[in-house]
Design an enzyme around this catalytic site. Structure first.
Site, PDB file in Angstrom:
ATOM      1  N   TYR A  32      -2.172  -1.541  11.012  1.00  0.00           N
ATOM      2  CA  TYR A  32      -2.431  -2.059   9.656  1.00  0.00           C
ATOM      3  C   TYR A  32      -1.281  -1.675   8.724  1.00  0.00           C
ATOM      4  CZ  TYR A  32      -3.947  -1.939   4.824  1.00  0.00           C
ATOM      5  OH  TYR A  32      -3.969  -2.085   3.453  1.00  0.00           O
ATOM      6  N   ARG A  36      -5.814  12.538  -2.948  1.00  0.00           N
ATOM      7  CA  ARG A  36      -5.371  11.153  -3.118  1.00  0.00           C
ATOM      8  C   ARG A  36      -5.361  10.773  -4.592  1.00  0.00           C
ATOM      9  NH1 ARG A  36      -4.715  12.299   1.346  1.00  0.00           N
ATOM     10  NH2 ARG A  36      -5.237  11.215   3.288  1.00  0.00           N
ATOM     11  N   TYR A  61      -0.409  -0.155  -3.815  1.00  0.00           N
ATOM     12  CA  TYR A  61      -1.640   0.400  -4.371  1.00  0.00           C
ATOM     13  C   TYR A  61      -1.875   1.791  -3.812  1.00  0.00           C
ATOM     14  CZ  TYR A  61      -2.789  -4.653  -4.536  1.00  0.00           C
ATOM     15  OH  TYR A  61      -2.797  -6.009  -4.691  1.00  0.00           O
ATOM     16  N   LYS A 108       1.841  -3.982   6.564  1.00  0.00           N
ATOM     17  CA  LYS A 108       2.242  -3.903   5.146  1.00  0.00           C
ATOM     18  C   LYS A 108       3.754  -3.672   5.052  1.00  0.00           C
ATOM     19  CE  LYS A 108      -1.550  -4.747   3.518  1.00  0.00           C
ATOM     20  NZ  LYS A 108      -1.770  -5.961   2.773  1.00  0.00           N
ATOM     21  N   SER A 119       0.837  -1.202   0.000  1.00  0.00           N
ATOM     22  CA  SER A 119       0.000   0.000   0.000  1.00  0.00           C
ATOM     23  C   SER A 119       0.868   1.246   0.000  1.00  0.00           C
ATOM     24  CB  SER A 119      -0.855  -0.026   1.265  1.00  0.00           C
ATOM     25  OG  SER A 119      -1.470   1.217   1.474  1.00  0.00           O
TER      26      SER A 119
HETATM   27  P1  NAD Z   1     -10.862  -7.272   1.252  1.00  0.00           P
HETATM   28  O1  NAD Z   1     -11.092  -7.278   2.721  1.00  0.00           O
HETATM   29  O2  NAD Z   1     -12.050  -7.072   0.383  1.00  0.00           O
HETATM   30  O3  NAD Z   1     -10.134  -8.638   0.821  1.00  0.00           O
HETATM   31  C1  NAD Z   1      -9.255  -9.324   1.660  1.00  0.00           C
HETATM   32  C2  NAD Z   1      -9.724 -10.767   1.738  1.00  0.00           C
HETATM   33  O4  NAD Z   1      -8.833 -11.508   2.588  1.00  0.00           O
HETATM   34  C3  NAD Z   1     -11.119 -10.915   2.340  1.00  0.00           C
HETATM   35  O5  NAD Z   1     -11.944 -11.633   1.419  1.00  0.00           O
HETATM   36  C4  NAD Z   1     -10.909 -11.712   3.617  1.00  0.00           C
HETATM   37  O6  NAD Z   1     -11.983 -12.590   3.896  1.00  0.00           O
HETATM   38  C5  NAD Z   1      -9.610 -12.438   3.324  1.00  0.00           C
HETATM   39  N1  NAD Z   1      -8.831 -12.823   4.517  1.00  0.00           N
HETATM   40  C6  NAD Z   1      -8.466 -12.038   5.568  1.00  0.00           C
HETATM   41  N2  NAD Z   1      -7.731 -12.748   6.439  1.00  0.00           N
HETATM   42  C7  NAD Z   1      -7.637 -14.018   5.951  1.00  0.00           C
HETATM   43  C8  NAD Z   1      -7.025 -15.200   6.413  1.00  0.00           C
HETATM   44  N3  NAD Z   1      -6.397 -15.261   7.597  1.00  0.00           N
HETATM   45  N4  NAD Z   1      -7.103 -16.316   5.645  1.00  0.00           N
HETATM   46  C9  NAD Z   1      -7.755 -16.298   4.468  1.00  0.00           C
HETATM   47  N5  NAD Z   1      -8.379 -15.198   3.981  1.00  0.00           N
HETATM   48  C10 NAD Z   1      -8.305 -14.065   4.718  1.00  0.00           C
HETATM   49  O7  NAD Z   1      -9.750  -6.188   0.951  1.00  0.00           O
HETATM   50  P2  NAD Z   1      -9.269  -5.577  -0.444  1.00  0.00           P
HETATM   51  O8  NAD Z   1      -9.664  -4.158  -0.471  1.00  0.00           O
HETATM   52  O9  NAD Z   1      -9.651  -6.449  -1.560  1.00  0.00           O
HETATM   53  O10 NAD Z   1      -7.705  -5.611  -0.213  1.00  0.00           O
HETATM   54  C11 NAD Z   1      -6.903  -6.699  -0.656  1.00  0.00           C
HETATM   55  C12 NAD Z   1      -5.475  -6.497  -0.188  1.00  0.00           C
HETATM   56  O11 NAD Z   1      -4.989  -5.254  -0.684  1.00  0.00           O
HETATM   57  C13 NAD Z   1      -5.338  -6.420   1.329  1.00  0.00           C
HETATM   58  O12 NAD Z   1      -4.144  -7.059   1.710  1.00  0.00           O
HETATM   59  C14 NAD Z   1      -5.261  -4.936   1.596  1.00  0.00           C
HETATM   60  O13 NAD Z   1      -4.558  -4.654   2.775  1.00  0.00           O
HETATM   61  C15 NAD Z   1      -4.502  -4.454   0.367  1.00  0.00           C
HETATM   62  N6  NAD Z   1      -4.744  -3.047   0.066  1.00  0.00           N
HETATM   63  C16 NAD Z   1      -6.026  -2.601  -0.077  1.00  0.00           C
HETATM   64  C17 NAD Z   1      -6.271  -1.262  -0.362  1.00  0.00           C
HETATM   65  C18 NAD Z   1      -7.679  -0.732  -0.516  1.00  0.00           C
HETATM   66  O14 NAD Z   1      -7.853   0.471  -0.532  1.00  0.00           O
HETATM   67  N7  NAD Z   1      -8.705  -1.559  -0.649  1.00  0.00           N
HETATM   68  C19 NAD Z   1      -5.185  -0.382  -0.502  1.00  0.00           C
HETATM   69  C20 NAD Z   1      -3.886  -0.877  -0.364  1.00  0.00           C
HETATM   70  C21 NAD Z   1      -3.678  -2.226  -0.086  1.00  0.00           C
HETATM   71  C1  UD1 Z   2      -7.008   4.757   3.991  1.00  0.00           C
HETATM   72  C2  UD1 Z   2      -5.997   4.283   5.018  1.00  0.00           C
HETATM   73  C3  UD1 Z   2      -4.882   3.522   4.319  1.00  0.00           C
HETATM   74  C4  UD1 Z   2      -5.468   2.360   3.517  1.00  0.00           C
HETATM   75  C5  UD1 Z   2      -6.525   2.922   2.548  1.00  0.00           C
HETATM   76  C6  UD1 Z   2      -7.235   1.822   1.816  1.00  0.00           C
HETATM   77  C7  UD1 Z   2      -6.077   5.891   6.867  1.00  0.00           C
HETATM   78  C8  UD1 Z   2      -5.331   6.934   7.611  1.00  0.00           C
HETATM   79  N1  UD1 Z   2      -5.467   5.412   5.758  1.00  0.00           N
HETATM   80  O1  UD1 Z   2      -6.358   5.623   3.064  1.00  0.00           O
HETATM   81  O2  UD1 Z   2      -3.990   2.999   5.280  1.00  0.00           O
HETATM   82  O3  UD1 Z   2      -4.452   1.696   2.782  1.00  0.00           O
HETATM   83  O4  UD1 Z   2      -7.511   3.669   3.290  1.00  0.00           O
HETATM   84  O5  UD1 Z   2      -7.969   1.025   2.678  1.00  0.00           O
HETATM   85  O6  UD1 Z   2      -7.168   5.480   7.245  1.00  0.00           O
HETATM   86  N2  UD1 Z   2     -12.526  11.042   3.780  1.00  0.00           N
HETATM   87  C9  UD1 Z   2     -13.543  11.882   4.185  1.00  0.00           C
HETATM   88  N3  UD1 Z   2     -14.686  11.334   4.683  1.00  0.00           N
HETATM   89  C10 UD1 Z   2     -14.873   9.982   4.794  1.00  0.00           C
HETATM   90  C11 UD1 Z   2     -13.830   9.116   4.362  1.00  0.00           C
HETATM   91  C12 UD1 Z   2     -12.669   9.686   3.880  1.00  0.00           C
HETATM   92  O7  UD1 Z   2     -13.413  13.113   4.107  1.00  0.00           O
HETATM   93  O8  UD1 Z   2     -15.933   9.540   5.271  1.00  0.00           O
HETATM   94  C13 UD1 Z   2     -11.300  11.625   3.191  1.00  0.00           C
HETATM   95  C14 UD1 Z   2     -10.019  11.290   3.943  1.00  0.00           C
HETATM   96  O9  UD1 Z   2      -9.769  12.222   4.948  1.00  0.00           O
HETATM   97  C15 UD1 Z   2      -8.983  11.316   2.813  1.00  0.00           C
HETATM   98  C16 UD1 Z   2      -9.778  10.846   1.585  1.00  0.00           C
HETATM   99  O10 UD1 Z   2     -11.150  11.067   1.897  1.00  0.00           O
HETATM  100  O11 UD1 Z   2      -8.551  12.625   2.572  1.00  0.00           O
HETATM  101  C17 UD1 Z   2      -9.575   9.378   1.265  1.00  0.00           C
HETATM  102  O12 UD1 Z   2      -9.825   8.601   2.425  1.00  0.00           O
HETATM  103  P1  UD1 Z   2      -9.863   6.989   2.405  1.00  0.00           P
HETATM  104  O13 UD1 Z   2     -10.757   6.535   1.311  1.00  0.00           O
HETATM  105  O14 UD1 Z   2     -10.184   6.532   3.781  1.00  0.00           O
HETATM  106  O15 UD1 Z   2      -8.385   6.572   1.997  1.00  0.00           O
HETATM  107  P2  UD1 Z   2      -6.981   6.995   2.658  1.00  0.00           P
HETATM  108  O16 UD1 Z   2      -7.158   7.808   3.871  1.00  0.00           O
HETATM  109  O17 UD1 Z   2      -6.130   7.553   1.576  1.00  0.00           O
END
Ligand code: NAD
Ligand code: UD1
Length: 336
Positions: free
Chosen positions: A149, A231, A177, A153, A124
């Site tokens: 969290y 962002r 990401y 990572k 991330s």
């Molecule tokens: P998500 O929660 O939708 O998907 C993660 C999946 O992992 C879920 O289906 C959950 O059931 C499964 N899981 C969790 N723990 C497990 C375990 N112990 N064994 C087997 N399965 C398990 O999340 P996502 O948004 O699809 O994110 C996927 C990955 O990308 C994650 O590692 C997340 O940290 C990373 N990531 C996400 C974002 C984002 O904004 N969504 C940003 C940066 C990184």
């Molecule tokens: C957040 C997490 C980051 C994680 C990512 C994806 C924090 C500090 N960071 O990133 O670790 O990898 O999500 O899961 O939580 N915002 C609002 N109102 C809301 C929600 C968000 O104003 O209800 C604003 C936030 O302040 C930010 C932007 O929208 O400026 C994006 O927020 P968000 O979608 O939560 O992503 P990140 O904070 O970038």
């Protein structure tokens, strides 16, 4: 390639499984459904025309993982499984370290045992902390994370780097990401958060569909063009395609490779509200609130390394991201 996708029923995992299958790869999904639903497997089947193999198991369960490897003999792993709620990780750090780090170590040990040393990991932009410079390049120093969290990572990245130093047979891709939003254009799969969403786009779509009353904008005093946080939002299908492209870096001798997956463009919270309103035709009422602890003003990617080395570039713009998020929410107001 025969690919095991951990967390493959989750938001990013499910979209990646679709792109992998459409590119002709064999896919096996592992997920313990702690943050997803088995219905996703059928939805993937609906899009691609064939239902992927699915194992409901926890990656911390070494015995079950060994059986899976014996049965399926994957050649490469795309590792999405993990817990990702920032606030929950502050309240329950041990749960996050156990699941994300313990689970990953268990997975890596099993991979080693079966001689499968090829892995793409979901990292991330959070590992950059408050970045030294924007746009952020991959050689920007990693920063201090503001929550457990984020540390999981950062630490998993370190574990994978150490493995590459110790054993040249490992091929590791760290994909950092930026902010994935959007959904498959069909509206069949999308993001399905539990409870009140923490992230911006699912919150907005739930306001639009009438489940939530208004958006809370976390601060308007940042040093950005309109005072709200900036962002790099990326369409989840573009992100998924980045994984398919990254498979080339699992070829023998590739070693360690790190890529930002973002668009290179920054949008503020209010830019997103405006673009969503235009794409959906729905008004999004909002209130300005105090900044959220741990938030930074601005972060966006320099994605040029992925373009140069993987031939990958985000293709969808903010309009499609908003349209597709909205289509998914409208077609599935209560998720799966
Ligand atoms: P998500 O929660 O939708 O998907 C993660 C999946 O992992 C879920 O289906 C959950 O059931 C499964 N899981 C969790 N723990 C497990 C375990 N112990 N064994 C087997 N399965 C398990 O999340 P996502 O948004 O699809 O994110 C996927 C990955 O990308 C994650 O590692 C997340 O940290 C990373 N990531 C996400 C974002 C984002 O904004 N969504 C940003 C940066 C990184
Ligand atoms: C957040 C997490 C980051 C994680 C990512 C994806 C924090 C500090 N960071 O990133 O670790 O990898 O999500 O899961 O939580 N915002 C609002 N109102 C809301 C929600 C968000 O104003 O209800 C604003 C936030 O302040 C930010 C932007 O929208 O400026 C994006 O927020 P968000 O979608 O939560 O992503 P990140 O904070 O970038």
């Amino acid at each position: 390639m025969r690919i095991l996708v951990t967390g493959g029923t989750g938001y990013i995992g499910s979209h990646t499984v679709v792109e992998l299958m459409e590119a002709g790869h064999d896919v096996i999904i592992l997920d313990n459904l702690s943050n997803s639903n088995e219905a996703v497997v059928d939805r993937i089947g609906k899009i691609t025309g064939s239902r992927p193999v699915f194992y409901n198991l926890d990656m911390r369960d070494g015995e079950a993982l060994t059986k899976l490897f014996e049965n399926e003999r994957p050649e490469g792993i795309i590792h999405f499984a993990g817990l990702k709620a920032v606030g929950e990780s502050v309240a329950k750090p041990l749960m996050y370290y156990d699941n994300n780090i313990g689970g990953t170590v268990n997975l890596l040990k099993t991979m080693e045992k079966f001689g499968c040393k090829n892995i793409i990991f979901s990292s991330s932009a959070t590992v950059y902390g408050d970045p030294e410079h924007v746009p952020v390049t991959e050689d920007c120093p990693k920063g201090s994370c503001t929550n457990p969290y984020g540390w999981t990572k950062s630490m998993i990245e370190q574990i994978l780097m150490d493995l590459c130093i110790a054993d040249k047979e490992w091929n590791v891709v760290l994909l950092r990401y930026f902010n994935p939003i959007g959904a498959h254009r069909s509206g069949t799969i999308g993001e399905n958060p539990n409870g009140i969403p923490n992230n911006l786009m699912p919150y907005i779509t739930q306001v639009a569909v009438g489940k939530l009353d208004h958006l809370n904008v976390f601060g308007n005093g940042y040093d950005t063009h309109d005072g709200t946080g900036v962002r790099d939002y990326i369409h989840v299908v573009d992100l998924a395609k980045g994984h398919v492209k990254a498979l080339v870096k699992l070829a023998p001798g590739s070693g360690l490779n790190i890529y930002n997956l973002g668009t290179g463009k920054g949008y503020s919270v209010l830019d997103i509200v405006k673009n969503f309103e235009e794409a959906s035709g729905v008004n999004i009422p909002y209130e300005i609130k105090e900044p959220r602890a741990g938030d930074i003003a601005t972060i966006y990617a320099d994605p040029s390394k992925a373009e140069k080395e993987l031939g990958w570039k985000a293709e969808f713009g903010i309009k499609e991201m908003c349209e597709d998020s909205w289509r998914w929410q409208k077609m599935n107001p209560n998720g799966y």
